[in-house]
Motif scaffolding. Sequence first.
Motif, PDB file in Angstrom:
ATOM      1  N   GLY A   8       0.789  -1.300  -0.077  1.00 12.93           N
ATOM      2  CA  GLY A   8       0.018  -0.125  -0.092  1.00 12.93           C
ATOM      3  C   GLY A   8       0.843   1.234  -0.062  1.00 12.93           C
ATOM      4  N   THR A   9       1.391   1.513   1.212  1.00 14.41           N
ATOM      5  CA  THR A   9       2.235   2.843   1.068  1.00 14.41           C
ATOM      6  C   THR A   9       3.484   2.675   0.193  1.00 14.41           C
ATOM      7  OG1 THR A   9       3.211   1.929   3.230  1.00 14.41           O
ATOM      8  CG2 THR A   9       1.120   3.432   3.666  1.00 14.41           C
ATOM      9  N   ALA A  10       3.841   1.368   0.373  1.00 18.09           N
ATOM     10  CA  ALA A  10       5.042   1.184  -0.608  1.00 18.09           C
ATOM     11  C   ALA A  10       4.825   1.398  -2.014  1.00 18.09           C
ATOM     12  CB  ALA A  10       5.592  -0.403  -0.469  1.00 18.09           C
ATOM     13  N   MET A  11       3.860   1.563  -2.366  1.00 18.71           N
ATOM     14  CA  MET A  11       3.495   1.926  -3.853  1.00 18.71           C
ATOM     15  C   MET A  11       3.226   3.415  -4.295  1.00 18.71           C
ATOM     16  SD  MET A  11       3.385  -1.456  -4.541  1.00 18.71           S
ATOM     17  CE  MET A  11       2.656  -1.799  -6.223  1.00 18.71           C
ATOM     18  N   LYS A  12       3.109   4.199  -3.300  1.00 20.56           N
ATOM     19  CA  LYS A  12       3.034   5.365  -3.391  1.00 20.56           C
ATOM     20  C   LYS A  12       4.096   6.085  -4.639  1.00 20.56           C
ATOM     21  CE  LYS A  12       1.147   8.642  -0.578  1.00 20.56           C
ATOM     22  NZ  LYS A  12       0.073   8.878  -1.271  1.00 20.56           N
ATOM     23  N   THR A  13       3.374   6.866  -5.511  1.00 14.87           N
ATOM     24  CA  THR A  13       4.264   7.684  -6.443  1.00 14.87           C
ATOM     25  C   THR A  13       3.947   9.161  -6.407  1.00 14.87           C
ATOM     26  OG1 THR A  13       2.794   7.768  -8.185  1.00 14.87           O
ATOM     27  CG2 THR A  13       3.861   5.736  -8.070  1.00 14.87           C
ATOM     28  N   GLY A  14       4.929  10.070  -7.049  1.00 13.18           N
ATOM     29  CA  GLY A  14       4.527  11.494  -7.162  1.00 13.18           C
ATOM     30  C   GLY A  14       3.950  11.846  -8.307  1.00 13.18           C
ATOM     31  N   PHE A  15       3.136  11.000  -9.146  1.00  9.94           N
ATOM     32  CA  PHE A  15       2.856  11.226 -10.329  1.00  9.94           C
ATOM     33  C   PHE A  15       1.804  12.318 -10.098  1.00  9.94           C
ATOM     34  CE2 PHE A  15      -0.855   9.962 -13.488  1.00  9.94           C
ATOM     35  CZ  PHE A  15      -0.422  10.624 -14.589  1.00  9.94           C
ATOM     36  N   ASN A  16       1.774  13.370 -11.121  1.00  8.82           N
ATOM     37  CA  ASN A  16       0.707  14.142 -11.395  1.00  8.82           C
ATOM     38  C   ASN A  16       0.653  15.134 -10.165  1.00  8.82           C
ATOM     39  OD1 ASN A  16      -2.669  14.259 -12.592  1.00  8.82           O
ATOM     40  ND2 ASN A  16      -1.035  15.693 -12.878  1.00  8.82           N
ATOM     41  N   GLY A  17       1.925  15.139  -9.443  1.00 11.94           N
ATOM     42  CA  GLY A  17       2.076  16.162  -8.184  1.00 11.94           C
ATOM     43  C   GLY A  17       1.419  15.757  -7.161  1.00 11.94           C
ATOM     44  N   PHE A  18       0.805  14.526  -7.095  1.00  7.61           N
ATOM     45  CA  PHE A  18       0.034  13.737  -5.796  1.00  7.61           C
ATOM     46  C   PHE A  18       1.022  12.870  -5.395  1.00  7.61           C
ATOM     47  CE2 PHE A  18      -3.036  15.744  -8.626  1.00  7.61           C
ATOM     48  CZ  PHE A  18      -3.768  16.426  -7.746  1.00  7.61           C
ATOM     49  N   GLY A  19       1.212  12.859  -3.947  1.00  3.89           N
ATOM     50  CA  GLY A  19       2.221  11.737  -3.521  1.00  3.89           C
ATOM     51  C   GLY A  19       2.645  12.071  -2.248  1.00  3.89           C
ATOM     52  N   ASP A  20       2.482  13.368  -1.690  1.00  2.30           N
ATOM     53  CA  ASP A  20       2.847  13.725  -0.472  1.00  2.30           C
ATOM     54  C   ASP A  20       1.916  13.383   0.435  1.00  2.30           C
ATOM     55  OD1 ASP A  20       4.964  15.115  -1.246  1.00  2.30           O
ATOM     56  OD2 ASP A  20       3.935  17.106  -1.165  1.00  2.30           O
ATOM     57  N   ALA A  21       2.561  12.708   1.784  1.00  2.00           N
ATOM     58  CA  ALA A  21       1.807  12.322   2.789  1.00  2.00           C
ATOM     59  C   ALA A  21       2.512  12.279   4.002  1.00  2.00           C
ATOM     60  CB  ALA A  21       1.141  10.681   2.558  1.00  2.00           C
ATOM     61  N   GLU A  22       2.086  12.843   4.961  1.00  2.00           N
ATOM     62  CA  GLU A  22       2.633  12.856   6.289  1.00  2.00           C
ATOM     63  C   GLU A  22       2.465  11.643   6.931  1.00  2.00           C
ATOM     64  OE1 GLU A  22       2.444  15.599  10.383  1.00  2.00           O
ATOM     65  OE2 GLU A  22       1.320  16.353   8.592  1.00  2.00           O
ATOM     66  N   GLN A  23       3.449  11.201   7.912  1.00  2.00           N
ATOM     67  CA  GLN A  23       3.387   9.985   8.529  1.00  2.00           C
ATOM     68  C   GLN A  23       3.036   9.994  10.041  1.00  2.00           C
ATOM     69  OE1 GLN A  23       5.045   6.660   7.408  1.00  2.00           O
ATOM     70  NE2 GLN A  23       5.765   7.189   5.342  1.00  2.00           N
ATOM     71  N   VAL A  24       2.227   9.789  10.812  1.00  2.00           N
ATOM     72  CA  VAL A  24       2.194   9.701  12.244  1.00  2.00           C
ATOM     73  C   VAL A  24       1.856   8.609  12.853  1.00  2.00           C
ATOM     74  CG1 VAL A  24       1.098  12.229  11.976  1.00  2.00           C
ATOM     75  CG2 VAL A  24      -0.370  10.068  11.917  1.00  2.00           C
ATOM     76  N   LEU A  25       2.222   8.270  14.081  1.00  2.00           N
ATOM     77  CA  LEU A  25       1.967   7.131  14.903  1.00  2.00           C
ATOM     78  C   LEU A  25       0.678   7.330  15.617  1.00  2.00           C
ATOM     79  CD1 LEU A  25       5.411   6.765  16.844  1.00  2.00           C
ATOM     80  CD2 LEU A  25       4.724   5.470  14.615  1.00  2.00           C
ATOM     81  N   VAL A  26      -0.047   5.823  15.586  1.00  2.00           N
ATOM     82  CA  VAL A  26      -1.197   5.855  16.449  1.00  2.00           C
ATOM     83  C   VAL A  26      -1.254   4.630  17.244  1.00  2.00           C
ATOM     84  CG1 VAL A  26      -2.937   7.396  14.773  1.00  2.00           C
ATOM     85  CG2 VAL A  26      -2.506   4.733  14.262  1.00  2.00           C
ATOM     86  N   ALA A  27      -1.870   4.749  18.311  1.00  2.00           N
ATOM     87  CA  ALA A  27      -2.064   3.513  19.151  1.00  2.00           C
ATOM     88  C   ALA A  27      -2.931   2.639  19.269  1.00  2.00           C
ATOM     89  CB  ALA A  27      -1.972   4.337  20.686  1.00  2.00           C
ATOM     90  N   ASP A  28      -4.034   3.068  18.371  1.00  2.00           N
ATOM     91  CA  ASP A  28      -5.367   2.163  18.499  1.00  2.00           C
ATOM     92  C   ASP A  28      -5.084   0.835  17.658  1.00  2.00           C
ATOM     93  OD1 ASP A  28      -5.242   3.134  15.955  1.00  2.00           O
ATOM     94  OD2 ASP A  28      -7.616   3.666  15.937  1.00  2.00           O
ATOM     95  N   GLU A  29      -6.001   0.048  17.732  1.00  2.00           N
ATOM     96  CA  GLU A  29      -5.987  -1.412  16.900  1.00  2.00           C
ATOM     97  C   GLU A  29      -6.176  -1.120  15.456  1.00  2.00           C
ATOM     98  OE1 GLU A  29      -5.180  -4.588  17.672  1.00  2.00           O
ATOM     99  OE2 GLU A  29      -4.264  -3.508  19.623  1.00  2.00           O
ATOM    100  N   PRO A  30      -5.448  -2.084  14.491  1.00  2.00           N
ATOM    101  CA  PRO A  30      -5.646  -1.794  12.962  1.00  2.00           C
ATOM    102  C   PRO A  30      -7.191  -2.248  12.813  1.00  2.00           C
ATOM    103  CG  PRO A  30      -4.334  -3.559  13.461  1.00  2.00           C
ATOM    104  CD  PRO A  30      -4.260  -2.957  14.958  1.00  2.00           C
ATOM    105  N   MET A  31      -7.658  -1.477  11.662  1.00  2.00           N
ATOM    106  CA  MET A  31      -8.989  -1.959  11.467  1.00  2.00           C
ATOM    107  C   MET A  31      -9.520  -3.506  11.437  1.00  2.00           C
ATOM    108  SD  MET A  31      -9.615   1.056   8.770  1.00  2.00           S
ATOM    109  CE  MET A  31     -11.516   0.835   8.557  1.00  2.00           C
ATOM    110  N   LEU A  32      -8.703  -4.126  10.905  1.00  2.00           N
ATOM    111  CA  LEU A  32      -8.775  -5.823  11.114  1.00  2.00           C
ATOM    112  C   LEU A  32      -7.528  -6.405  11.399  1.00  2.00           C
ATOM    113  CD1 LEU A  32     -10.206  -6.214   7.423  1.00  2.00           C
ATOM    114  CD2 LEU A  32     -11.566  -6.493   9.491  1.00  2.00           C
ATOM    115  N   SER A  33      -7.428  -7.626  12.243  1.00  2.00           N
ATOM    116  CA  SER A  33      -6.197  -7.938  12.663  1.00  2.00           C
ATOM    117  C   SER A  33      -6.338  -9.693  12.710  1.00  2.00           C
ATOM    118  CB  SER A  33      -5.766  -7.545  13.981  1.00  2.00           C
ATOM    119  OG  SER A  33      -4.831  -8.315  14.593  1.00  2.00           O
TER     120      SER A  33
END
Length: 400
Positions: A357-382
């Motif tokens: 997912g996040t590994a596939m991000k490109t900068g095509f067309n000027g879209f690709g920036d994404a801030e990364q933050v840490l969260v403490a809750d559970e993933p949506m599925l596990s």
Amino acid sequence: MHIYPDAKSVVRDLTPDEPVILNRPHAAARAARFFVDKFPGKSLYAVKANPSPELLQTLWDNGITHYDVASIAEVRLARTTLPDATLCFMHPVKTARAIREAYHNHGVKTFSLDTTEELEKIVDACRDDEGNAASDLRLLVRLRVSSEYSELSLASKFGAELGEAAALLQLTRQHCDWLGICFHVGSQAMSPFAYVTALDRVRAAIAEASVVIDMVDVGGGFPSIYPGMEPPPLEDYFKIIHQHFYALPIAYNAELWCEPGRALCAEYSSMIVRVDKRRGDELYINDGAYGALYDAAHVAWKFPVEALEDDLRDADADFAFYGPTCDDADYMQGPFPLPSDIQAGDYIEIGMLGAYGTAMKTGFNGFGDAEQVLVADEPMLSLYDGSRVRPEADNVVSLR
Ligand SMILES: *Cc1c(COP(=O)(O)O)cnc(C)c1O
């Protein structure tokens, strides 16, 4: 670094214009410990699923000591991040220069191959200055196996056919003291049986070659959990692999390896996106086919979604997504169930994007920036939070 309690608190704090990647080191740590504790052999992390240095460090801290790398850039990255890790170069088609740098500069001893040309390339590239062949090579012959139980095939591109495997095993044996066989059943293998048919092929290859085998590597393919794709418990996979590994005609001290990518990191990341426009049941969001939603666009993968607004009250309806670029192909058919009163300006969390997912991000067309933050809750599925009951047989369904 600041740790947010959950996605909603990130939206409140940042009201972000760009997508935000939410990382959950605790989820990756739990997956790593699961494989380290329960897989009856050694678990290598396949770096291509998500090469984030923070993730590599988390996996290392939780017992993953070996890493499957496929390019010289991955070799350098893994070596810089984890100086003491064992790196295994598992791409069967490498350049001589990449092999030379990996072996001589980064201490890589383990290489896979599926042709005699690749074998000769490896042997030559690892010679010392006097032209002596290396005596410490650990070589794996990759077998071609079926991908029939997997959502994403890896069957066409790599691997020696059964008919040519015996000769290749015999020749490879002459160049190393430690010989292995590897394969890949395809990604998101929805049945443990995938490994049984592959190990049957391994048995046939060993029997025909009659060489001593020191290691069997069952590759990746271990599934994660997505809407409509609830796999059997991973313990079932481990058990069946162990049984069939033990029945192989191999050295008594032969090792068993696996190379999970997806199963170790799918739960690591999710992403907050914003709806920039709504047109009927289509939502124009700010990430897509050229971003972390590559699989949603290209193979109609269904990632879990959740609206992050508290004032949406209507029942769910099915939506499709358009990504931010100007390309019509930047389209994710879903369907993604979201409250039917969702509108432009609302935020959505999309889950299970840690692998491919996040590994596939490109900068095509000027879209690709994404801030990364840490969260403490559970993933949506596990698969690892202890919440899953064993699914009934008819509950084990695949998307396509
Ligand atoms: C991609 C890959 C993996 C990881 O596969 P997953 O399906 O993510 O577990 C492992 N080994 C090799 C050689 C690969 O190419």
